[in-house]
Motif scaffolding. Structure first.
Motif, short mmCIF file in Angstrom:
data_model
loop_
_atom_site.label_atom_id
_atom_site.label_comp_id
_atom_site.label_asym_id
_atom_site.label_seq_id
_atom_site.Cartn_x
_atom_site.Cartn_y
_atom_site.Cartn_z
N THR A 291 0.86 -1.19 0.00
CA THR A 291 0.00 0.00 0.00
C THR A 291 0.89 1.23 0.00
O THR A 291 1.63 1.47 0.95
CB THR A 291 -0.91 0.02 1.25
N ASP A 294 -0.91 7.79 -2.37
CA ASP A 294 -0.90 8.41 -3.69
C ASP A 294 0.13 9.53 -3.81
O ASP A 294 0.81 9.66 -4.83
CB ASP A 294 -2.29 8.97 -4.04
N LYS A 297 3.50 7.99 -3.97
CA LYS A 297 3.62 7.31 -5.26
C LYS A 297 3.97 8.31 -6.36
O LYS A 297 4.85 8.06 -7.20
CB LYS A 297 2.29 6.61 -5.59
N TYR A 298 3.30 9.44 -6.34
CA TYR A 298 3.55 10.49 -7.33
C TYR A 298 4.98 11.01 -7.22
O TYR A 298 5.68 11.15 -8.24
CB TYR A 298 2.56 11.63 -7.12
N PHE A 347 1.07 0.18 -11.51
CA PHE A 347 0.57 1.53 -11.28
C PHE A 347 -0.11 2.12 -12.52
O PHE A 347 -0.64 3.23 -12.46
CB PHE A 347 1.72 2.48 -10.90
N GLY A 349 -2.81 1.95 -14.05
CA GLY A 349 -4.17 2.47 -13.96
C GLY A 349 -4.30 3.74 -13.15
O GLY A 349 -5.30 4.47 -13.26
N THR A 350 -3.30 4.02 -12.31
CA THR A 350 -3.39 5.21 -11.45
C THR A 350 -2.52 6.37 -11.93
O THR A 350 -2.64 7.47 -11.42
CB THR A 350 -2.95 4.86 -10.00
N ASP A 352 -2.57 8.07 -14.75
CA ASP A 352 -3.37 9.14 -15.33
C ASP A 352 -4.09 9.92 -14.24
O ASP A 352 -4.17 11.15 -14.28
CB ASP A 352 -4.38 8.56 -16.32
N PHE A 353 -4.59 9.21 -13.24
CA PHE A 353 -5.27 9.85 -12.11
C PHE A 353 -4.30 10.77 -11.36
O PHE A 353 -4.64 11.90 -11.02
CB PHE A 353 -5.81 8.77 -11.15
N LEU A 354 -3.07 10.29 -11.12
CA LEU A 354 -2.08 11.10 -10.42
C LEU A 354 -1.71 12.34 -11.22
O LEU A 354 -1.52 13.42 -10.66
CB LEU A 354 -0.82 10.27 -10.15
N LYS A 357 -4.54 14.79 -10.78
CA LYS A 357 -4.66 15.27 -9.41
C LYS A 357 -3.58 16.28 -9.08
O LYS A 357 -3.83 17.29 -8.42
CB LYS A 357 -4.58 14.08 -8.44
#
Length: 373
Positions: A291, A294, A297-298, A347, A349-350, A352-354, A357
């Protein structure tokens, strides 16, 4: 209350200085004072006192100047030219009794609250600050907070000023001193006590000073574009703090991750230094956790993206290019060993979200996040 003589000016400034001290130490931001009638009155009193031909009260100017800086941050060129010399005069006091040390600490902490380099020239402070720092290195007369504040003041005012940067790096050896100070502060922090638990005494104060050093490194990495071998010592110290803070100080931990990313992006630290310092290993350990926050992770993806871009650049010098290729291979082997590419794919899938954001481009192409040979 001052106008109605219910509160003396001396008691008012003493109260504001105490509140301002805590505000600065704990990095609490409030700009209400900047638009108050009290600030305007203080400024008028400073100018009026300075215009006196005889009997000028420098202590009053110092007290009012400290209040203004603690709560207002930046002042005009006129006020800086009046207040800064008075504060530096206090900071240059070499007496080692407790009262003098407290006054020096207060003056330097107030000076560290100046956040604009536009309203102060180096001729107003540079020689005095060199004397303060060099004397402390010989005699250790400053408190930890005072010493850190002296450096903060210099770093803030070095923005786009090459002469001040050269003094900071080449003459005063900021990187060496910062690494040493951070290492000593680490020994005073009770890392096993969780953030939400009440921490009292010296250890708590040392932790606050440590946080201020970390905040200052961000300014240094942005300001200083000159590579210095000693800078790797700062990175090593940041990695040590990161590992110590991992379980109990997630706020400090995140700050360290961010600083490693900034050091890679701003190129103040060479890639091989990031490898040798253990920064790469520390970041890879975090990204492999089941875990990952975010935000972290970014920062990690940006960290490796910056390194990847730097290692893909061509060097005109053959020797440097050969060294770059060796570093690139070492980096590739390390990433491959821990399965970095698989982590990036997980990662996918996330990403683009990051990007949306945090309003910054992160490529969806896995190869852009990997060091290609």
């Amino acid at each position: 209350m001052i106008n109605e003589e219910k509160l003396s000016l001396e008691k008012c400034t003493l109260f504001l200085k105490c509140v301002g001290y805590c505000k600065a130490l704990k990095d609490i931001w409030n700009d209400g004072f900047q638009f108050s009638s009290l600030k305007r009155r203080f400024e008028e009193m400073i100018v009026k006192e300075d215009e006196k031909k005889e009997g000028k009260d420098e202590k009053l100017i110092t007290d009012l100047g400290e209040c203004n800086l603690f709560f207002g941050g930046s002042t005009s060129l006129e006020l800086n030219s009046i207040c800064v010399p008075c504060l530096l005069k206090v900071a240059l006091n070499k007496e080692e009794n407790e009262e003098a040390q407290k006054e020096v600490e207060m003056a330097l902490l107030a000076l560290s609250c100046i956040f604009s380099h536009f309203n102060i020239g180096r001729d107003l402070f540079l020689n005095e600050m060199k004397e303060i720092i060099q004397y402390h290195e010989k005699r250790h007369n400053l408190t930890r907070l005072a010493y850190q504040s002296a450096w903060w003041f210099l770093i803030i005012l070095s923005f786009k000023d090459q002469k001040t940067i050269e003094v900071i790096v080449d003459e005063l050896h900021f990187e060496r001193e910062a690494a040493r100070e951070l290492d000593e502060l680490m020994q005073s922090v009770d890392w096993k006590k969780k953030e939400e638990e009440e921490i009292k005494g010296k250890g708590k104060n040392e932790e606050l000073v440590l946080k201020r050093w970390l905040q200052m490194f961000d300014n240094f990495f942005v300001t200083c574009r000159k590579w210095n071998e000693e800078c790797s010592g700062i990175v090593e110290s940041i990695v040590q703090v990161l590992r110590a803070a991992n379980d109990y100080r997630r706020e400090i931990y995140k700050t360290c991750i961010y600083l490693l990313r900034t050091s890679a992006e701003k190129r103040v630290v060479k890639v091989d230094a990031l490898l040798k310092s253990g920064a790469i290993d520390a970041v890879l350990e975090e990204i492999q956790q089941p875990t990952v926050d975010d935000e972290i992770k970014y920062e990690i993806l940006q960290f490796f993206d910056a390194i990847s871009r730097r290692l893909k650049e061509e060097e005109k010098d053959e020797k440097k290019d050969a060294k770059r290729k060796v570093t690139k291979m070492e980096m590739f082997d390390k990433l491959e060993e821990v399965g970095y590419e698989d982590v990036i794919i997980s990662f996918h899938g996330t990403i683009d979200f990051l990007s949306k954001k945090y309003h910054f481009r992160l490529s969806l192409n896995v190869s852009d996040c990997f060091v290609n040979i």
